[in-house]
Scaffold this motif. Structure first.
Motif, PDB file in Angstrom:
ATOM      1  N   ILE A   1     -36.895 -19.323  57.071  1.00  0.00           N
ATOM      2  CA  ILE A   1     -35.491 -19.299  56.736  1.00  0.00           C
ATOM      3  C   ILE A   1     -35.331 -17.936  56.268  1.00  0.00           C
ATOM      4  CG2 ILE A   1     -34.248 -20.190  54.956  1.00  0.00           C
ATOM      5  CD1 ILE A   1     -34.961 -22.391  56.828  1.00  0.00           C
ATOM      6  N   GLU A   2     -36.107 -17.177  55.623  1.00  0.00           N
ATOM      7  CA  GLU A   2     -35.751 -15.717  55.080  1.00  0.00           C
ATOM      8  C   GLU A   2     -35.480 -14.805  56.600  1.00  0.00           C
ATOM      9  OE1 GLU A   2     -38.786 -14.159  52.712  1.00  0.00           O
ATOM     10  OE2 GLU A   2     -38.210 -15.609  51.199  1.00  0.00           O
ATOM     11  N   THR A   3     -36.214 -15.009  57.641  1.00  0.00           N
ATOM     12  CA  THR A   3     -36.148 -14.154  58.976  1.00  0.00           C
ATOM     13  C   THR A   3     -35.345 -14.774  59.843  1.00  0.00           C
ATOM     14  OG1 THR A   3     -38.217 -14.844  59.931  1.00  0.00           O
ATOM     15  CG2 THR A   3     -38.514 -13.130  58.262  1.00  0.00           C
ATOM     16  N   GLY A   4     -35.249 -15.932  59.728  1.00  0.00           N
ATOM     17  CA  GLY A   4     -34.494 -16.549  60.936  1.00  0.00           C
ATOM     18  C   GLY A   4     -34.969 -16.800  62.121  1.00  0.00           C
ATOM     19  N   VAL A   5     -36.402 -16.488  62.279  1.00  0.00           N
ATOM     20  CA  VAL A   5     -37.154 -16.695  63.391  1.00  0.00           C
ATOM     21  C   VAL A   5     -37.541 -18.050  63.440  1.00  0.00           C
ATOM     22  CG1 VAL A   5     -39.335 -15.708  64.736  1.00  0.00           C
ATOM     23  CG2 VAL A   5     -37.780 -14.181  63.315  1.00  0.00           C
ATOM     24  N   LEU A   6     -37.790 -18.683  64.655  1.00  0.00           N
ATOM     25  CA  LEU A   6     -38.244 -20.094  64.940  1.00  0.00           C
ATOM     26  C   LEU A   6     -39.701 -19.701  65.363  1.00  0.00           C
ATOM     27  CD1 LEU A   6     -37.543 -22.946  65.027  1.00  0.00           C
ATOM     28  CD2 LEU A   6     -37.319 -22.787  67.297  1.00  0.00           C
TER      29      LEU A   6
END
Length: 325
Positions: free
Chosen positions: A258-263
């Protein structure tokens, strides 16, 4: 240890194969009233065979009941009366549940029920992450595969999943609902839409769209079908703090940071696959529940019980009835 495997169709053969991988020294006896099938399996796996439990000269220590589900209840009863620990494949109907539960208690024997997804590492990871999040969430889950593709080597009319009482959609629900309830909380309400989309000669709906509500406020949309020409298991779980995606195989489990937006892919353990089955069929979980059975015999508490399954079967009855429960 002496083990009998009763019912030598695809599941019986799978259990024998995995038991031999686990411990090649186990003494395994295959039992099937189709004597030609019993002989064939005995040759394929180098085991002894019999046509019935009563025909075995030396009593086994435990039994794996792997016949079609509608025949499980009296076989389980016979095994318990013979003082055997019992591993049962999923039953789909609660015939003699109370009687066999009491009988197992009276005999001091383990009555163990298969619920394979509970032993998948992916499902255990998902359950831990959902519970760590601690907030109600929502999920969408689609499970389906065209019924004639399940066992293309069998005549569909003779396969229990074409029987209304033990039909394919009911089996998928019985496979999936236990881990869903373990992960998201007790199922307190279902609302169902059902239809028939194939031209197969089935006397039951082949597609269910189920809205599920859990006691903690989590809600889900569950699609179960025996229509999809591509075998599918697709899951998404979300709230404002969590997003998880899984497509049915160990390497397809992802979580969004959630913090970095990376899946990010979540490593999800071992994979054991038998040729001829869908890639989503990971036999490692089947092996783990065999190990769990032996651990329960030694005194461990089981992950799943006949008592819990009786409640799950009531939920499935509500889904099939199309009633709001």
């Amino acid at each position: 240890m002496r083990i009998c495997v009763i019912g030598l169709g695809s599941m019986g053969k799978r259990r024998i194969r995995l038991l031999k991988i686990k411990n090649p020294e186990l003494e395994i006896i295959g039992i099937d009233n189709n004597i030609e099938r019993a002989k064939s399996v005995s040759i394929e796996y180098a085991i002894n065979y019999a046509s019935a439990l009563s025909n075995i000269s030396e009593k086994p220590d435990c039994a794996f009941v792997c016949t079609s589900p509608q025949f499980h209840a009296p076989i389980i009863q016979e095994c318990l009366e013979s003082n055997l620990h019992v591993f049962s494949e999923i039953n789909l109907i609660d015939d003699k549940y109370d009687k066999n539960i009491r009988l197992a208690e009276q005999k001091g024997k383990v009555l163990f029920l298969s619920s394979t997804p509970l032993y998948k590492e992916e499902m255990q990871i998902i359950e831990n992450k959902v519970k760590q999040n601690g907030k109600p969430c929502a999920y969408q889950y689609h499970v389906g595969q065209y019924l004639p593709d399940w066992h293309p080597w069998d005549n569909l009319e003779n396969f229990f999943v074409s029987n209304k009482q033990t039909n394919g959609c009911r089996e998928l629900l019985a496979i999936e609902l236990p881990w869903i309830q373990h992960t998201f909380g007790k199922i307190c309400a279902v609302n169902t839409e059902k239809t028939k989309l194939t031209d197969l000669k089935l006397d039951f709906p082949d597609t269910y769209l189920v809205q599920v509500r859990h006691s903690n406020g989590t809600i889900g949309n569950l699609t179960v079908d025996v229509v999809s020409r591509h075998a599918v298991r697709k899951l998404e779980i979300f709230n404002e703090d969590i997003y998880i995606r899984w497509d049915g195989t160990p390497e397809s489990l992802y979580e969004k940071d959630i913090e970095t937006g990376v899946l990010q892919q979540i490593p999800a353990g071992k994979y054991l696959h038998e040729k001829g089955y869908s890639e989503s069929i990971n036999e490692y979980a089947y092996m783990k529940e065999i190990e769990e059975f032996f651990d329960v015999i030694k005194g461990k508490e089981p992950l799943y019980s006949f008592e819990e399954d009786k409640e799950i079967l009531k939920v499935i009855d509500s889904i099939e009835d199309g009633a709001t429960a």
